[in-house]
Design a protein around this motif. Structure first.
Motif, PDB file in Angstrom:
ATOM      1  N   SER A 194     110.823  37.489  62.488  1.00 34.14           N
ATOM      2  CA  SER A 194     110.524  36.536  63.555  1.00 34.14           C
ATOM      3  C   SER A 194     109.066  36.480  63.980  1.00 34.14           C
ATOM      4  CB  SER A 194     111.372  36.869  64.788  1.00 34.14           C
ATOM      5  OG  SER A 194     111.134  38.216  65.192  1.00 34.14           O
ATOM      6  N   ILE A 195     108.278  37.512  63.688  1.00 33.67           N
ATOM      7  CA  ILE A 195     106.934  37.594  64.259  1.00 33.67           C
ATOM      8  C   ILE A 195     106.040  36.429  63.830  1.00 33.67           C
ATOM      9  CG2 ILE A 195     106.016  39.069  62.417  1.00 33.67           C
ATOM     10  CD1 ILE A 195     105.212  39.213  66.216  1.00 33.67           C
ATOM     11  N   ALA A 196     106.187  35.941  62.610  1.00 31.35           N
ATOM     12  CA  ALA A 196     105.380  34.802  62.158  1.00 31.35           C
ATOM     13  C   ALA A 196     105.712  33.553  62.964  1.00 31.35           C
ATOM     14  CB  ALA A 196     105.609  34.548  60.671  1.00 31.35           C
ATOM     15  N   LEU A 197     106.997  33.348  63.254  1.00 26.53           N
ATOM     16  CA  LEU A 197     107.411  32.188  64.053  1.00 26.53           C
ATOM     17  C   LEU A 197     106.850  32.284  65.469  1.00 26.53           C
ATOM     18  CD1 LEU A 197     111.161  31.963  62.945  1.00 26.53           C
ATOM     19  CD2 LEU A 197     109.324  30.394  62.304  1.00 26.53           C
ATOM     20  N   VAL A 198     106.849  33.481  66.029  1.00 21.98           N
ATOM     21  CA  VAL A 198     106.339  33.686  67.385  1.00 21.98           C
ATOM     22  C   VAL A 198     104.846  33.375  67.448  1.00 21.98           C
ATOM     23  CG1 VAL A 198     105.949  35.376  69.216  1.00 21.98           C
ATOM     24  CG2 VAL A 198     108.101  35.399  67.950  1.00 21.98           C
ATOM     25  N   ILE A 199     104.082  33.915  66.512  1.00 26.13           N
ATOM     26  CA  ILE A 199     102.633  33.703  66.503  1.00 26.13           C
ATOM     27  C   ILE A 199     102.287  32.249  66.244  1.00 26.13           C
ATOM     28  CG2 ILE A 199     100.489  34.286  65.294  1.00 26.13           C
ATOM     29  CD1 ILE A 199     101.618  37.107  64.915  1.00 26.13           C
ATOM     30  N   ASP A 200     102.980  31.589  65.307  1.00 26.63           N
ATOM     31  CA  ASP A 200     102.742  30.163  65.044  1.00 26.63           C
ATOM     32  C   ASP A 200     103.045  29.326  66.281  1.00 26.63           C
ATOM     33  OD1 ASP A 200     101.921  30.608  62.459  1.00 26.63           O
ATOM     34  OD2 ASP A 200     103.883  30.201  61.564  1.00 26.63           O
ATOM     35  N   ASP A 201     104.128  29.670  66.957  1.00 27.13           N
ATOM     36  CA  ASP A 201     104.512  28.959  68.182  1.00 27.13           C
ATOM     37  C   ASP A 201     103.423  29.095  69.249  1.00 27.13           C
ATOM     38  OD1 ASP A 201     106.087  27.483  69.927  1.00 27.13           O
ATOM     39  OD2 ASP A 201     107.307  29.201  70.543  1.00 27.13           O
ATOM     40  N   LEU A 202     102.872  30.290  69.389  1.00 27.66           N
ATOM     41  CA  LEU A 202     101.811  30.530  70.366  1.00 27.66           C
ATOM     42  C   LEU A 202     100.553  29.738  70.016  1.00 27.66           C
ATOM     43  CD1 LEU A 202     102.215  34.393  70.798  1.00 27.66           C
ATOM     44  CD2 LEU A 202     102.447  32.705  72.627  1.00 27.66           C
ATOM     45  N   LYS A 203     100.165  29.742  68.763  1.00 28.96           N
ATOM     46  CA  LYS A 203      98.934  29.057  68.351  1.00 28.96           C
ATOM     47  C   LYS A 203      99.057  27.544  68.499  1.00 28.96           C
ATOM     48  CE  LYS A 203      96.850  32.533  65.415  1.00 28.96           C
ATOM     49  NZ  LYS A 203      96.128  32.789  64.154  1.00 28.96           N
ATOM     50  N   GLN A 204     100.237  27.020  68.267  1.00 27.22           N
ATOM     51  CA  GLN A 204     100.447  25.584  68.446  1.00 27.22           C
ATOM     52  C   GLN A 204     100.259  25.162  69.897  1.00 27.22           C
ATOM     53  OE1 GLN A 204     104.283  24.513  66.843  1.00 27.22           O
ATOM     54  NE2 GLN A 204     103.765  25.209  64.771  1.00 27.22           N
ATOM     55  N   GLN A 205     100.482  26.090  70.820  1.00 27.17           N
ATOM     56  CA  GLN A 205     100.308  25.810  72.246  1.00 27.17           C
ATOM     57  C   GLN A 205      98.915  26.189  72.747  1.00 27.17           C
ATOM     58  OE1 GLN A 205     102.560  24.213  74.145  1.00 27.17           O
ATOM     59  NE2 GLN A 205     103.899  24.035  72.344  1.00 27.17           N
ATOM     60  N   GLY A 206      98.049  26.647  71.839  1.00 28.92           N
ATOM     61  CA  GLY A 206      96.673  26.966  72.207  1.00 28.92           C
ATOM     62  C   GLY A 206      96.441  28.391  72.649  1.00 28.92           C
ATOM     63  N   PHE A 207      97.393  29.284  72.391  1.00 27.09           N
ATOM     64  CA  PHE A 207      97.249  30.685  72.778  1.00 27.09           C
ATOM     65  C   PHE A 207      96.886  31.502  71.540  1.00 27.09           C
ATOM     66  CE2 PHE A 207     100.195  28.762  75.815  1.00 27.09           C
ATOM     67  CZ  PHE A 207      99.535  29.037  77.001  1.00 27.09           C
ATOM     68  N   ASN A 208      95.598  31.787  71.400  1.00 25.91           N
ATOM     69  CA  ASN A 208      95.084  32.466  70.213  1.00 25.91           C
ATOM     70  C   ASN A 208      94.729  33.930  70.462  1.00 25.91           C
ATOM     71  OD1 ASN A 208      95.030  30.062  68.450  1.00 25.91           O
ATOM     72  ND2 ASN A 208      93.491  29.338  69.915  1.00 25.91           N
ATOM     73  N   ASN A 209      94.671  34.330  71.722  1.00 29.35           N
ATOM     74  CA  ASN A 209      94.351  35.711  72.071  1.00 29.35           C
ATOM     75  C   ASN A 209      95.657  36.499  72.096  1.00 29.35           C
ATOM     76  OD1 ASN A 209      93.303  38.091  72.999  1.00 29.35           O
ATOM     77  ND2 ASN A 209      92.283  37.221  74.785  1.00 29.35           N
ATOM     78  N   ILE A 264     102.210  41.138  58.606  1.00 32.61           N
ATOM     79  CA  ILE A 264     102.396  39.700  58.862  1.00 32.61           C
ATOM     80  C   ILE A 264     101.589  39.267  60.080  1.00 32.61           C
ATOM     81  CG2 ILE A 264     104.068  37.928  59.519  1.00 32.61           C
ATOM     82  CD1 ILE A 264     106.168  39.519  57.908  1.00 32.61           C
ATOM     83  N   ALA A 265     101.677  40.044  61.169  1.00 35.17           N
ATOM     84  CA  ALA A 265     100.964  39.697  62.397  1.00 35.17           C
ATOM     85  C   ALA A 265      99.457  39.704  62.178  1.00 35.17           C
ATOM     86  CB  ALA A 265     101.338  40.672  63.508  1.00 35.17           C
ATOM     87  N   GLY A 266      98.954  40.724  61.507  1.00 34.75           N
ATOM     88  CA  GLY A 266      97.517  40.801  61.240  1.00 34.75           C
ATOM     89  C   GLY A 266      97.051  39.677  60.339  1.00 34.75           C
ATOM     90  N   GLY A 267      97.872  39.319  59.358  1.00 31.83           N
ATOM     91  CA  GLY A 267      97.522  38.236  58.449  1.00 31.83           C
ATOM     92  C   GLY A 267      97.446  36.887  59.130  1.00 31.83           C
ATOM     93  N   LEU A 268      98.122  36.739  60.262  1.00 32.38           N
ATOM     94  CA  LEU A 268      98.104  35.474  61.005  1.00 32.38           C
ATOM     95  C   LEU A 268      97.052  35.462  62.109  1.00 32.38           C
ATOM     96  CD1 LEU A 268     101.955  34.856  61.268  1.00 32.38           C
ATOM     97  CD2 LEU A 268     100.321  33.582  59.880  1.00 32.38           C
ATOM     98  N   GLY A 269      96.208  36.490  62.153  1.00 29.09           N
ATOM     99  CA  GLY A 269      95.088  36.490  63.088  1.00 29.09           C
ATOM    100  C   GLY A 269      95.318  37.229  64.387  1.00 29.09           C
ATOM    101  N   ALA A 270      96.472  37.849  64.565  1.00 32.68           N
ATOM    102  CA  ALA A 270      96.725  38.613  65.788  1.00 32.68           C
ATOM    103  C   ALA A 270      96.055  39.978  65.692  1.00 32.68           C
ATOM    104  CB  ALA A 270      98.220  38.786  66.009  1.00 32.68           C
ATOM    105  N   ARG A 271      95.645  40.490  66.813  1.00 34.82           N
ATOM    106  CA  ARG A 271      95.119  41.854  66.848  1.00 34.82           C
ATOM    107  C   ARG A 271      96.305  42.805  66.918  1.00 34.82           C
ATOM    108  NH1 ARG A 271      90.649  44.423  71.083  1.00 34.82           N
ATOM    109  NH2 ARG A 271      90.404  46.420  69.985  1.00 34.82           N
ATOM    110  N   VAL A 272      96.333  43.786  66.042  1.00 35.48           N
ATOM    111  CA  VAL A 272      97.472  44.698  65.955  1.00 35.48           C
ATOM    112  C   VAL A 272      97.011  46.115  66.273  1.00 35.48           C
ATOM    113  CG1 VAL A 272      99.304  45.609  64.493  1.00 35.48           C
ATOM    114  CG2 VAL A 272      98.542  43.230  64.203  1.00 35.48           C
ATOM    115  N   VAL A 273      97.698  46.767  67.207  1.00 35.42           N
ATOM    116  CA  VAL A 273      97.420  48.169  67.529  1.00 35.42           C
ATOM    117  C   VAL A 273      98.725  48.946  67.471  1.00 35.42           C
ATOM    118  CG1 VAL A 273      95.439  47.624  68.990  1.00 35.42           C
ATOM    119  CG2 VAL A 273      97.710  47.796  70.024  1.00 35.42           C
ATOM    120  N   LEU A 274      98.619  50.202  67.118  1.00 37.19           N
ATOM    121  CA  LEU A 274      99.796  51.062  67.082  1.00 37.19           C
ATOM    122  C   LEU A 274     100.105  51.579  68.481  1.00 37.19           C
ATOM    123  CD1 LEU A 274      99.387  53.196  63.830  1.00 37.19           C
ATOM    124  CD2 LEU A 274     101.169  51.522  64.330  1.00 37.19           C
ATOM    125  N   GLN A 275     101.352  51.537  68.816  1.00 34.25           N
ATOM    126  CA  GLN A 275     101.794  51.963  70.145  1.00 34.25           C
ATOM    127  C   GLN A 275     101.721  53.476  70.298  1.00 34.25           C
ATOM    128  OE1 GLN A 275     105.644  50.410  71.312  1.00 34.25           O
ATOM    129  NE2 GLN A 275     106.151  52.325  72.346  1.00 34.25           N
TER     130      GLN A 275
END
Length: 301
Positions: free
Chosen positions: A21-36, A51-62
């Motif tokens: 699901s993470i790709a769908l979530v990130i694409d949905d956010l970017k379509q609405q202008g939320f890139n951070n 997947i998240a990093g490949g789509l431009g999201a910043r990824v950190v380990l919890q």
């Protein structure tokens, strides 16, 4: 082309094995202008991070385990005045984020919850019942009028979020955050949103509802201990009334007198009634305190 909200808002997505699901979530956010977008991953065993990093999201380990630790891990990375927490299972539409942000800015709120009003059929029945009980209990304890305190989408003022101790674990974090805001600034509100069917395996189990209720009790003990003491003491009223009914029935129907049980029943009933009245009084005084604090905040502004 949507506006870019990167300087205003950071979207925090706690994840654990959400590759479906993470790709769908990130694409949905970017379509609405939320890139951070900040993905805080709890050591997923699938391809969530890649997947998240490949789509431009910043990824950190919890650091640590559970949702509370995920949000605690995210805070040092946030430089925007607002942050929004949302689940990574595609249940929360990104189109509602602007509504939450608008309400927070216009009404000067520290938290705006996305209340799951539409699409509630996508929430399992037991979870719906548990959410209703938890929300009603929360409203009584903290003098709020919320409809979905357990929602997984909520917007926060970053400054206020840094003040929270995050003592709860896992899914109780939503209740802890709301309790902190409701007990301090009182600047909390909600916006009705849609809730979609989850993609992937659910992580919320029946036992989590009991744990959330326990954490809500602990939070109330911290923020309004006198009320809980009297409210707990008032529970003696239930067996006392039952005992009173038994003694009265045996006396009127069978002409059998229970002197000792009668004394215990009357004493217990008296204690229960007094405790109930004191609990109501402390709840009223706490709400009066909330109103006074709110007025003082308004005067300062």
């Amino acid at each position: 082309m949507c506006n870019d909200f990167s300087s205003i808002l950071t979207v925090v997505i706690p994840t654990l094995d959400e590759e479906q699901s993470i790709a769908l979530v990130i694409d949905d956010l970017k379509q609405q202008g939320f890139n951070n977008i900040l993905v805080v991953d709890g050591n997923s065993r699938d391809r969530t991070r890649e997947i998240a990093g490949g789509l431009g999201a910043r990824v950190v380990l919890q650091e640590g385990k559970g949702k509370a630790d995920a949000i605690r891990t995210a805070i040092p990375y946030i430089e925007t005045p607002y942050l929004l927490v949302m689940d990574g299972d595609y249940t929360y539409p990104a189109k509602h984020i602007k509504e939450l942000l608008d309400k927070a800015v216009k009404e000067n709120l520290d938290e705006v919850i996305g209340a799951r009003i539409r699409g509630r059929e996508n929430i399992p029945l037991m979870n719906r019942l548990g959410n209703w009980v938890i929300t009603k209990t929360f409203n009584i304890l903290f003098g709020t009028n919320l409809s979905d305190v357990c929602s997984g989408m909520y917007l926060l003022r970053t400054q206020r979020t840094r003040e929270i101790n995050f003592e709860s674990k896992g899914f109780s974090v939503e209740v802890e955050i709301a309790a902190h805001i409701a007990s301090t600034t009182r600047r909390i509100g909600e916006v009705p949103i849609e809730y979609r069917k989850r993609i992937g395996k659910p992580k919320l189990r029946k036992r989590h509802g009991a744990l959330i209720m326990l954490d809500a009790y602990k939070l109330a003990l911290r923020y309004n201990p006198v009320f809980l003491v009297f409210m707990t003491a008032s529970l003696i009223l239930i067996p006392s009334l039952a005992l009173t009914a038994y003694v009265a029935y045996d006396l009127l129907v069978n002409n059998v007198k229970h002197h000792v049980w009668a004394i215990i029943a009357v004493t217990g009933t008296g204690i229960g009634i007094q405790s109930t009245l004191m609990a109501i009084m402390t709840l009223y005084l706490k709400r009066l305190e909330y109103r006074l604090v709110q007025r003082l905040e308004e005067v300062k502004r």
